[in-house]
Design a protein around this motif. Structure first.
Motif, PDB file in Angstrom:
ATOM      1  N   GLU A  22      13.456  -3.775  -1.232  1.00  0.00           N
ATOM      2  CA  GLU A  22      13.096  -2.842  -0.523  1.00  0.00           C
ATOM      3  C   GLU A  22      11.754  -1.955  -1.252  1.00  0.00           C
ATOM      4  N   LYS A  23      12.099  -2.040  -2.690  1.00  0.00           N
ATOM      5  CA  LYS A  23      11.248  -1.103  -3.351  1.00  0.00           C
ATOM      6  C   LYS A  23       9.864  -2.151  -3.665  1.00  0.00           C
ATOM      7  N   PHE A  24      10.079  -3.193  -4.068  1.00  0.00           N
ATOM      8  CA  PHE A  24       8.944  -4.124  -4.403  1.00  0.00           C
ATOM      9  C   PHE A  24       8.484  -5.161  -3.421  1.00  0.00           C
ATOM     10  N   LEU A  25       7.480  -5.926  -3.834  1.00  0.00           N
ATOM     11  CA  LEU A  25       7.207  -7.294  -3.276  1.00  0.00           C
ATOM     12  C   LEU A  25       7.774  -8.096  -4.480  1.00  0.00           C
ATOM     13  N   MET A  26       8.655  -9.330  -3.911  1.00  0.00           N
ATOM     14  CA  MET A  26       9.446 -10.072  -5.008  1.00  0.00           C
ATOM     15  C   MET A  26       9.007 -11.743  -4.527  1.00  0.00           C
ATOM     16  N   SER A  27       8.565 -12.284  -5.561  1.00  0.00           N
ATOM     17  CA  SER A  27       7.906 -13.495  -5.192  1.00  0.00           C
ATOM     18  C   SER A  27       9.052 -14.597  -4.677  1.00  0.00           C
ATOM     19  N   LYS A  28       8.762 -15.743  -4.295  1.00  0.00           N
ATOM     20  CA  LYS A  28       9.535 -16.889  -3.974  1.00  0.00           C
ATOM     21  C   LYS A  28      10.417 -17.111  -5.253  1.00  0.00           C
ATOM     22  N   PRO A  29      11.732 -17.327  -5.404  1.00  0.00           N
ATOM     23  CA  PRO A  29      12.599 -17.638  -6.334  1.00  0.00           C
ATOM     24  C   PRO A  29      11.646 -18.859  -7.302  1.00  0.00           C
TER      25      PRO A  29
ATOM     26  N   GLY B  98      18.070 -15.850  -7.196  1.00  0.00           N
ATOM     27  CA  GLY B  98      16.931 -16.324  -8.067  1.00  0.00           C
ATOM     28  C   GLY B  98      16.064 -15.480  -8.977  1.00  0.00           C
ATOM     29  N   TYR B  99      15.400 -15.854  -9.801  1.00  0.00           N
ATOM     30  CA  TYR B  99      14.535 -14.958 -10.396  1.00  0.00           C
ATOM     31  C   TYR B  99      13.257 -14.901  -9.722  1.00  0.00           C
ATOM     32  N   GLY B 100      12.597 -13.774  -9.634  1.00  0.00           N
ATOM     33  CA  GLY B 100      11.503 -13.455  -8.992  1.00  0.00           C
ATOM     34  C   GLY B 100      10.549 -12.674  -9.745  1.00  0.00           C
ATOM     35  N   PHE B 101       9.234 -12.784  -9.454  1.00  0.00           N
ATOM     36  CA  PHE B 101       8.246 -11.804 -10.102  1.00  0.00           C
ATOM     37  C   PHE B 101       8.052 -10.840  -9.217  1.00  0.00           C
ATOM     38  N   ALA B 102       7.888  -9.717  -9.816  1.00  0.00           N
ATOM     39  CA  ALA B 102       7.725  -8.572  -8.876  1.00  0.00           C
ATOM     40  C   ALA B 102       6.374  -7.768  -8.995  1.00  0.00           C
ATOM     41  N   THR B 103       5.849  -6.892  -7.823  1.00  0.00           N
ATOM     42  CA  THR B 103       4.622  -6.287  -7.911  1.00  0.00           C
ATOM     43  C   THR B 103       4.936  -5.018  -6.940  1.00  0.00           C
ATOM     44  N   ASN B 104       4.378  -4.052  -7.010  1.00  0.00           N
ATOM     45  CA  ASN B 104       4.284  -3.064  -5.924  1.00  0.00           C
ATOM     46  C   ASN B 104       4.163  -3.459  -4.765  1.00  0.00           C
ATOM     47  N   LYS B 105       4.577  -2.717  -3.644  1.00  0.00           N
ATOM     48  CA  LYS B 105       4.455  -3.113  -2.179  1.00  0.00           C
ATOM     49  C   LYS B 105       2.932  -3.145  -1.699  1.00  0.00           C
ATOM     50  N   LYS B 106       2.014  -2.781  -2.455  1.00  0.00           N
ATOM     51  CA  LYS B 106       0.615  -2.686  -1.912  1.00  0.00           C
ATOM     52  C   LYS B 106      -0.111  -3.935  -2.859  1.00  0.00           C
ATOM     53  N   ASN B 107       0.466  -4.430  -3.701  1.00  0.00           N
ATOM     54  CA  ASN B 107      -0.007  -5.374  -4.318  1.00  0.00           C
ATOM     55  C   ASN B 107       0.054  -6.920  -3.781  1.00  0.00           C
ATOM     56  N   THR B 108      -0.394  -6.854  -2.459  1.00  0.00           N
ATOM     57  CA  THR B 108      -0.320  -7.997  -1.797  1.00  0.00           C
ATOM     58  C   THR B 108      -0.932  -9.417  -2.301  1.00  0.00           C
ATOM     59  N   GLU B 109      -2.233  -9.030  -2.981  1.00  0.00           N
ATOM     60  CA  GLU B 109      -3.194 -10.136  -3.456  1.00  0.00           C
ATOM     61  C   GLU B 109      -2.378 -10.744  -4.506  1.00  0.00           C
ATOM     62  N   LEU B 110      -2.048  -9.941  -5.569  1.00  0.00           N
ATOM     63  CA  LEU B 110      -1.316 -10.615  -6.653  1.00  0.00           C
ATOM     64  C   LEU B 110      -0.091 -11.393  -6.250  1.00  0.00           C
TER      65      LEU B 110
ATOM     66  N   ALA C 172       8.357   1.308 -15.236  1.00  0.00           N
ATOM     67  CA  ALA C 172       6.817   1.417 -15.168  1.00  0.00           C
ATOM     68  C   ALA C 172       6.280   1.010 -14.190  1.00  0.00           C
ATOM     69  N   LEU C 173       6.781  -0.149 -13.203  1.00  0.00           N
ATOM     70  CA  LEU C 173       6.369  -0.832 -12.165  1.00  0.00           C
ATOM     71  C   LEU C 173       6.344   0.251 -11.269  1.00  0.00           C
ATOM     72  N   GLU C 174       7.331   0.879 -10.940  1.00  0.00           N
ATOM     73  CA  GLU C 174       7.913   1.807  -9.799  1.00  0.00           C
ATOM     74  C   GLU C 174       6.985   2.891  -9.800  1.00  0.00           C
ATOM     75  N   ALA C 175       6.682   3.372 -11.331  1.00  0.00           N
ATOM     76  CA  ALA C 175       5.571   4.419 -11.405  1.00  0.00           C
ATOM     77  C   ALA C 175       3.982   4.368 -11.088  1.00  0.00           C
ATOM     78  N   GLY C 176       3.794   2.779 -11.206  1.00  0.00           N
ATOM     79  CA  GLY C 176       2.567   2.405 -10.979  1.00  0.00           C
ATOM     80  C   GLY C 176       1.715   2.151 -12.285  1.00  0.00           C
ATOM     81  N   GLN C 177       2.313   2.162 -13.296  1.00  0.00           N
ATOM     82  CA  GLN C 177       1.736   2.169 -14.515  1.00  0.00           C
ATOM     83  C   GLN C 177       1.509   0.668 -14.963  1.00  0.00           C
TER      84      GLN C 177
END
Ligand code: GLN
Length: 230
Positions: free
Chosen positions: A83-90, A189-201, A62-67
């Protein structure tokens, strides 16, 4: 006077059940380390979230599809995902372990030759199992959630499963009749993921995590689910 900016609202996908990171309590409310972290970060950083327990692989898709806007689901930080997503600090360190039915004679990867092993769709543990499958000569059967994967081992349909160490240990501590037989592999580590564009979140998540670590709230959340030894 200037109008106050409306708080941003985000939809975050998570797993259906991945204790102690996300699970439904007796009151059927979603709780866990991931849920508390996400809510605490949203509060400090001034945004709101709706957390949707859709399943791990479904959340990533769903994240990949932008839903949806993000995933917090005990998600391992891997180079492929970065490569696909932004991933947070662990925010939590894990490794992959192999578990068997309590009392099983199988104690190592070598003993999996010709045997069936249960794995969970799209997970780091499944990728690990698939990467050693040919070497050790086992076959795999795939499940979408951890409970069904464990059940395939407790019923004896599969001889082993692969899971992240703290999740497997938590399930065993809370009554699951499996035993861990290997040392954690592929530490990450575990990280929170967003789309590459979602730099603010993503920036807000990392900033919030840093604050929770500094003010003790992060440790409190871990202790709430893991006890004071954590
Ligand atoms: N940590 C594993 C991964 O990221 C499994 C996550 C999960 O099953 N919720 O692939």
């Amino acid at each position: 006077k200037p109008a106050q900016a409306a708080e941003k609202h985000y939809t975050i996908g998570t797993d259906v059940t991945y204790a102690p990171f996300e699970f439904a309590n007796e009151k059927n409310q979603y709780v866990g380390i991931d849920i508390d972290l996400m809510n605490a970060i949203a509060k400090t950083e001034g945004f709101t979230v709706t957390i949707k327990p859709v399943g791990f692989n479904a959340a990533v898709q769903a994240l990949e599809a932008g839903q949806i806007d993000g995933v917090i689901a005990g998600m391992s930080i891997t180079p492929e995902r970065q490569e696909k997503f932004l991933m947070s600090k662990p925010y939590y360190n894990v490794g992959v372990v192999m578990a068997v039915k309590q009392g099983s004679k199988i104690k190592s990867l070598k003993q999996l030759k010709g045997q069936r092993v249960a794995i969970k769709t799209g997970t780091a543990a499944a990728n690990y199992a698939l990467s050693v499958k040919d070497k050790y000569g086992f076959t795999t059967v795939t499940f979408d959630d951890s409970n069904n994967m464990y059940q395939d081992v407790t019923t004896g349909n599969s001889v082993a499963c692969f899971e992240d160490s703290p999740v497997m240990q938590y399930a065993i501590n809370t009554g699951l009749k499996l035993s861990i037989v290997t040392k954690p592999a592929n530490p990450t580590g575990y990280g929170f993921a967003t789309n590459k564009k979602n730099t603010e979140l993503m920036a807000q998540f990392n900033a919030g995590l840093k604050k929770l670590k500094a003010n003790g709230q992060y440790t409190k959340i871990l202790q709430k689910y893991l006890g004071t030894g954590s």
